[in-house]
Design an enzyme around this catalytic site. Structure first.
Site, PDB file in Angstrom:
ATOM      1  N   LYS A  80      62.432  28.883  44.974  1.00 27.58           N
ATOM      2  CA  LYS A  80      61.009  28.964  45.318  1.00 27.58           C
ATOM      3  C   LYS A  80      60.867  28.572  46.779  1.00 27.58           C
ATOM      4  O   LYS A  80      61.644  27.751  47.290  1.00 27.58           O
ATOM      5  CB  LYS A  80      60.208  27.974  44.450  1.00 27.58           C
ATOM      6  CG  LYS A  80      58.748  28.297  44.355  1.00 27.58           C
ATOM      7  CD  LYS A  80      58.434  29.195  43.175  1.00 27.58           C
ATOM      8  CE  LYS A  80      56.961  29.533  43.126  1.00 27.58           C
ATOM      9  NZ  LYS A  80      56.606  30.344  41.964  1.00 27.58           N
ATOM     10  N   VAL A 191      45.896  36.153  38.227  1.00 34.66           N
ATOM     11  CA  VAL A 191      46.270  36.183  36.808  1.00 34.66           C
ATOM     12  C   VAL A 191      45.050  35.933  35.910  1.00 34.66           C
ATOM     13  O   VAL A 191      44.822  36.646  34.934  1.00 34.66           O
ATOM     14  CB  VAL A 191      47.358  35.128  36.490  1.00 34.66           C
ATOM     15  CG1 VAL A 191      47.737  35.192  35.013  1.00 34.66           C
ATOM     16  CG2 VAL A 191      48.590  35.339  37.357  1.00 34.66           C
ATOM     17  N   TYR A 193      41.860  36.387  36.236  1.00 33.50           N
ATOM     18  CA  TYR A 193      40.858  37.456  36.095  1.00 33.50           C
ATOM     19  C   TYR A 193      41.336  38.580  35.156  1.00 33.50           C
ATOM     20  O   TYR A 193      40.645  38.910  34.186  1.00 33.50           O
ATOM     21  CB  TYR A 193      40.448  37.980  37.481  1.00 33.50           C
ATOM     22  CG  TYR A 193      39.563  39.191  37.403  1.00 33.50           C
ATOM     23  CD1 TYR A 193      38.293  39.106  36.827  1.00 33.50           C
ATOM     24  CD2 TYR A 193      39.999  40.425  37.862  1.00 33.50           C
ATOM     25  CE1 TYR A 193      37.483  40.239  36.717  1.00 33.50           C
ATOM     26  CE2 TYR A 193      39.203  41.550  37.760  1.00 33.50           C
ATOM     27  CZ  TYR A 193      37.952  41.449  37.186  1.00 33.50           C
ATOM     28  OH  TYR A 193      37.161  42.566  37.075  1.00 33.50           O
TER      29      TYR A 193
HETATM   30  P1  NAI Z   1      45.547  32.692  42.583  1.00 37.51           P
HETATM   31  O1  NAI Z   1      45.691  31.870  43.805  1.00 37.51           O
HETATM   32  O2  NAI Z   1      45.293  34.146  42.715  1.00 37.51           O
HETATM   33  O3  NAI Z   1      44.393  32.085  41.666  1.00 37.51           O
HETATM   34  C1  NAI Z   1      44.292  30.736  41.359  1.00 37.51           C
HETATM   35  C2  NAI Z   1      42.811  30.458  41.186  1.00 37.51           C
HETATM   36  O4  NAI Z   1      42.644  29.130  40.689  1.00 37.51           O
HETATM   37  C3  NAI Z   1      42.005  30.551  42.473  1.00 37.51           C
HETATM   38  O5  NAI Z   1      40.914  31.414  42.282  1.00 37.51           O
HETATM   39  C4  NAI Z   1      41.571  29.104  42.740  1.00 37.51           C
HETATM   40  O6  NAI Z   1      40.304  29.028  43.368  1.00 37.51           O
HETATM   41  C5  NAI Z   1      41.533  28.553  41.341  1.00 37.51           C
HETATM   42  N1  NAI Z   1      41.621  27.088  41.261  1.00 37.51           N
HETATM   43  C6  NAI Z   1      42.402  26.251  41.983  1.00 37.51           C
HETATM   44  N2  NAI Z   1      42.204  24.975  41.593  1.00 37.51           N
HETATM   45  C7  NAI Z   1      41.294  25.025  40.599  1.00 37.51           C
HETATM   46  C8  NAI Z   1      40.686  24.045  39.774  1.00 37.51           C
HETATM   47  N3  NAI Z   1      40.984  22.743  39.883  1.00 37.51           N
HETATM   48  N4  NAI Z   1      39.784  24.447  38.852  1.00 37.51           N
HETATM   49  C9  NAI Z   1      39.468  25.756  38.706  1.00 37.51           C
HETATM   50  N5  NAI Z   1      40.018  26.725  39.475  1.00 37.51           N
HETATM   51  C10 NAI Z   1      40.913  26.367  40.390  1.00 37.51           C
HETATM   52  O7  NAI Z   1      46.871  32.415  41.716  1.00 37.51           O
HETATM   53  P2  NAI Z   1      47.438  33.298  40.520  1.00 37.51           P
HETATM   54  O8  NAI Z   1      48.394  34.285  41.047  1.00 37.51           O
HETATM   55  O9  NAI Z   1      46.316  33.736  39.667  1.00 37.51           O
HETATM   56  O10 NAI Z   1      48.309  32.210  39.734  1.00 37.51           O
HETATM   57  C11 NAI Z   1      47.682  31.254  38.911  1.00 37.51           C
HETATM   58  C12 NAI Z   1      48.739  30.303  38.370  1.00 37.51           C
HETATM   59  O11 NAI Z   1      49.712  31.036  37.635  1.00 37.51           O
HETATM   60  C13 NAI Z   1      49.520  29.543  39.453  1.00 37.51           C
HETATM   61  O12 NAI Z   1      49.870  28.258  38.968  1.00 37.51           O
HETATM   62  C14 NAI Z   1      50.787  30.369  39.619  1.00 37.51           C
HETATM   63  O13 NAI Z   1      51.866  29.604  40.105  1.00 37.51           O
HETATM   64  C15 NAI Z   1      51.015  30.800  38.191  1.00 37.51           C
HETATM   65  N6  NAI Z   1      51.784  32.015  38.076  1.00 37.51           N
HETATM   66  C16 NAI Z   1      51.386  33.155  38.724  1.00 37.51           C
HETATM   67  C17 NAI Z   1      52.127  34.310  38.592  1.00 37.51           C
HETATM   68  C18 NAI Z   1      51.694  35.604  39.207  1.00 37.51           C
HETATM   69  O14 NAI Z   1      52.263  36.652  38.843  1.00 37.51           O
HETATM   70  N7  NAI Z   1      50.712  35.617  40.092  1.00 37.51           N
HETATM   71  C19 NAI Z   1      53.384  34.324  37.824  1.00 37.51           C
HETATM   72  C20 NAI Z   1      53.663  33.088  37.113  1.00 37.51           C
HETATM   73  C21 NAI Z   1      52.903  31.979  37.285  1.00 37.51           C
END
Ligand code: NAI
Length: 360
Positions: A80, A191, A193
């Site tokens: 990572k 993810v 949404y």
């Molecule tokens: P993203 O950055 O697109 O979305 C994360 C969302 O969570 C943002 O809209 C942010 O404003 C919100 N957020 C942050 N802190 C918050 C809180 N305390 N309360 C409510 N909302 C909060 O990230 P993504 O890609 O959706 O990933 C989400 C999680 O899934 C992360 O932990 C990531 O490491 C994990 N993940 C993502 C993968 C992917 O394919 N994108 C794959 C595997 C894991």
């Protein structure tokens, strides 16, 4: 700071610190294990309060990738990267400098997007190194975004989480359908949404929160979700909680307040510490181990990087996530152990087998 004494250090093979004065890049690449193949895992950009927090995150996330890739039966190890900084202050120069840093590792680490980075960043990185995946140019345009090979891994992660969440509901609540269930989704990004869309299509009633002002509005308007504050999302009176924001949300303060009977979401490292898996079990909450349920994205990224897989093959691999989870749930019940401990043991066994093959 003594790296080797850090709590999250777990015999990582390499930790690389990169600095590029011209662009202001400060980045860390952590390679936990290459026992099963080159280390694959995304690049996170985050404004860490302290340097040690960034190092800890890289160490924890890279170990998680070793476990995730091993459990997904991918021929890749765990790595990572983190870029220290606010994603809002990202520049092309800084991303290019990060690409050169990845290139300097010579293919032992393959990068992709994560929180704070985008497919557009990966396209830019691809101009300076071949050791990157999750490229829009590789996706099959015009097909269902949940099944296209390559590109944004978010929708594939969401698909795997959706299928895994259904398996957890079947196991814990004895229900084959999500119709009428209340599901809380924390985080509505790449993810969260698409996950909400899949859940709503199955008739689930959604309670959502996001730290970004206005982010929940789209989900409320489109899917009839109810918005609650980011502070209260974890303790909502729901059947299922899907953490899809950042890690370490399940700890000794939040677990006693949970009202969901199932926790199944995408966020990496949801348990603040290992023992919180046990706390969930004692609270009667079924926890779907994060790195097993959220493997859809890395399956897509890995097969895209290798080349040759069809969309149908990638989808078939993602559809194995619920089977793997059910195996973990059954073994945990049989042995009276937390699901997280069972998954960790299975992943460690696979890594040890890989290490033995490397030595032989
Ligand atoms: P993203 O950055 O697109 O979305 C994360 C969302 O969570 C943002 O809209 C942010 O404003 C919100 N957020 C942050 N802190 C918050 C809180 N305390 N309360 C409510 N909302 C909060 O990230 P993504 O890609 O959706 O990933 C989400 C999680 O899934 C992360 O932990 C990531 O490491 C994990 N993940 C993502 C993968 C992917 O394919 N994108 C794959 C595997 C894991």
């Amino acid at each position: 700071m003594d790296l080797f004494q850090m709590r999250d250090f777990d015999a990582h093979e390499r930790v690389i610190f990169g600095c590029d004065a011209a662009s202001g890049l400060h980045a860390i690449i952590a390679i936990h294990s290459t026992a099963l193949g080159p280390a694959a895992g995304g690049c996170r950009m985050w404004p860490y309060a302290a340097f040690a927090d960034a190092v800890s995150d890289a160490l924890r996330l890279s170990r998680g990738m070793s476990y995730k890739n091993a459990m997904a039966e991918l021929p890749f190890g765990g790595g990572k990267a983190v870029i220290i900084g606010d994603p809002g202050e990202k520049t092309r120069q800084r991303i290019a400098a990060f690409g050169r840093l990845v290139d300097s590792v010579g293919g032992r680490y393959i990068t992709a997007e994560d929180v704070g980075t985008t497919t557009a960043d990966m396209e830019q990185i691809a101009c300076v190194t071949p050791f990157v995946s999750g490229l829009v140019r590789n996706s099959e345009r015009g097909t269902d975004p949940g099944t296209a090979v390559g590109g944004d891994p978010g929708p594939k992660t969401a698909l795997g989480v959706f299928l895994g969440l259904k398996a957890a509901v079947r196991f814990r609540l004895g229900r084959a359908s999500l119709e009428g269930l209340r599901i809380a989704v924390q985080g509505l990004g790449g993810v969260g949404y698409p996950l909400c869309r899949l859940l709503a299509a199955e008739g689930a009633s959604l309670v959502v929160a996001d730290a970004r002002p206005g982010a929940a509005q789209r989900v409320c308007e489109e899917l009839g979700a109810q918005e609650v504050s980011a502070e209260s999302i974890l303790s909502q009176d729901v059947d299922v909680l899907a953490p899809c924001a950042l890690g370490a949300v399940l700890d000794s303060r939040t677990i006693p307040a949970l009202r969901a009977r199932v926790v199944a979401g995408a966020a990496n490292n949801q348990l603040a510490r290992e023992e919180h898996g046990e706390a969930l079990m004692h609270a009667g909450i079924l926890y779907a181990p994060d790195y097993v349920i959220n493997a859809g994205g890395i399956i897509s990224v890995a097969r895209e990087y290798q080349g040759g897989a069809t969309a149908a093959q990638v989808r078939a691999e993602i559809e194995r996530i619920p089977l793997r989870l059910t195996e973990i749930f059954e073994r945990a019940r049989r042995e009276g152990r937390p699901t997280s401990a069972v998954a960790d043991q299975m992943a460690r066994e696979r890594l040890a087998a890989g290490n033995r093959r490397m030595v032989a």
